[in-house]
Scaffold this motif. Structure first.
Motif: not given
Length: 428
Positions: A247-248, A280-282, A310-311, A330-332
């Motif tokens: 995610t980073s 991976l979901m935000l 994203h940001g 986050i969701q995995c």
């Protein structure tokens, strides 16, 4: 609109500030402090603050810039003090040479209450319920909960901007920390923390019960781990930290300055070598960002491929991608093997580190082991000492995730991951 908001807007006009953002944050909290099981202190707090961001457009050497600066207004401040603070912020913004960018669109919506069973309870009652859940686990004869702090919080936020945004939400949460201790055969203490956005009494009891068992094992652990490469198992918050790499690296904060070369369509795993394609979901924990960007669950990585950068508004504007707001959870969606099957072959399973970290710049992860379980194929050894030194870039295509799940305020996904051939500096 309350009197303070009206006064701030009047002061902004008087200061000649035409572009601004005001956030009214009201926080009601109950804070409980325990020594052993005894409630040592109870504290109720209500705070109201008004973070104000002012924007200052200017040109320099023929180029357009949009600087910004933030100041926080408190209800006790006078009109003159507010005006002074805003003028100082505007002056500071005039030196921030950010190339001009597109601010978020106007957002107008009815107030949103984030769904949570905590909304049915006063904050003090919610804190007491979580305290009961924590101490329900304190029945292990080998160790005990030494101390604890529990906070239940209700946050109400109202956002206003000069470009027409008018939106509000209310959010609930509980968080805290506790220390477990075992005195024999060695006196050991281990720190734990937790954060939930619902009344997760069962999860907290299970966490504390597991913590008490682990501190007893740590008191009896031996420094008997050989150096070498191990199949590593990481779980719960350590797995969350591991996944933060992905995610980073997909955030505009990493992509715009060139720290991450990823873009939509980038393969983040390379060749799969027995691993699972990452999903991976935000996860949106708020209805909109502090800038007023609507937030919703968004897929960041699908089948190991970047779907989204994203940001915030500024860096997204520079990259020419839609601004999503900054996510904190986050969701995995991975998970193909049981946790029990992960432990059928030799493994090293560290459950407590001094400080486990993932470096998003280079992909290195690791930390000093306080407690781990080492299965050599015949028996399980309880060990302490040594350190893990792995690289996600070396093993991204080999990650296998558990079917069992783990939930916290900032992570929803598999409980554990298996990673082959990770370097470990041992103690023998």
């Amino acid at each position: 609109m309350n009197d303070i908001l009206h006064t701030i807007q009047e002061a902004l006009t008087e200061a000649g500030i035409s572009t601004w953002r005001i956030q009214q944050n009201e926080v009601t909290s109950a804070e409980l402090f325990f020594i052993r099981r005894r409630l040592d202190m109870r504290r109720m707090k209500e705070t109201v603050k008004y973070p104000v961001t002012v924007y200052h457009a200017f040109t320099k050497d023929g180029k357009a810039y949009l600087g910004s600066s933030e100041t926080t207004i408190l209800p006790a401040q006078s009109k003159e003090e507010i005006l002074t603070a805003l003028r100082e912020a505007d002056y500071a913004a005039s030196f921030v040479a950010n190339p001009t960018y597109t601010l978020p669109e106007k957002l107008v919506c009815a107030p949103v209450e984030m769904p949570s069973d905590l909304s049915a309870l006063p904050v003090e009652a919610a804190a007491m319920r979580m305290a009961e859940a924590l101490f329900a686990a304190d029945t292990d004869s080998r160790g005990f909960i030494n101390s604890a702090e529990i906070f239940a919080v209700k946050t109400s936020s109202h956002l206003l901007t000069s470009w027409g945004t008018d939106a509000a939400y209310t959010k609930y949460g509980v968080r805290g920390e506790f220390v477990v201790q075992c005195k024999e055969p060695e006196d050991v203490e281990i720190y734990h923390n937790f954060a939930y956005d619902s009344l997760q009494c069962g999860a907290l009891t299970a966490l504390a019960k597991n913590a008490l068992a682990q501190v007893a094992d740590r008191a009896a652990a031996k420094m008997a781990l050989p150096s070498g490469a191990y199949r590593l198992i990481l779980s719960d918050k350590h797995l969350e930290e591991l996944l933060s790499y992905f995610t980073s690296r997909t955030s505009v904060q990493m992509v715009y300055p060139g720290y991450s070369p990823w873009k939509v369509g980038s393969d983040v795993q390379g060749t799969l070598d027995g691993g699972e394609p990452i999903q991976l979901m935000l996860h949106a924990t708020l209805p909109f960002s502090p800038e007023g960007i609507p937030m919703q669950d968004r897929t960041a990585i699908e089948n190991g491929t970047v779907c989204l950068l994203h940001g915030d508004a500024r860096l997204s504007s520079y990259l020419g991608v839609p601004a999503t707001g900054t996510y904190r959870a986050i969701q995995c969606g991975n998970g193909t093997v049981s946790f029990a099957s992960m432990k059928e072959e030799p493994y090293l399973y560290p459950v407590t580190f001094s400080d486990f970290q993932m470096d998003p710049m280079n992909g290195h992860f690791g930390g000093e082991i306080r407690l781990a379980y080492y299965f050599d194929g015949k028996q399980t050894h309880i060990i302490t000492g040594g350190s893990v030194n792995g690289s996600i870039t070396d093993c991204a295509g080999q990650l296998r995730f558990s079917l069992e799940r783990y939930d916290s305020e900032s992570y929803h996904g598999p409980f554990a991951v298996s990673i082959p051939n990770v370097k470990v500096a041992g103690t023998v």
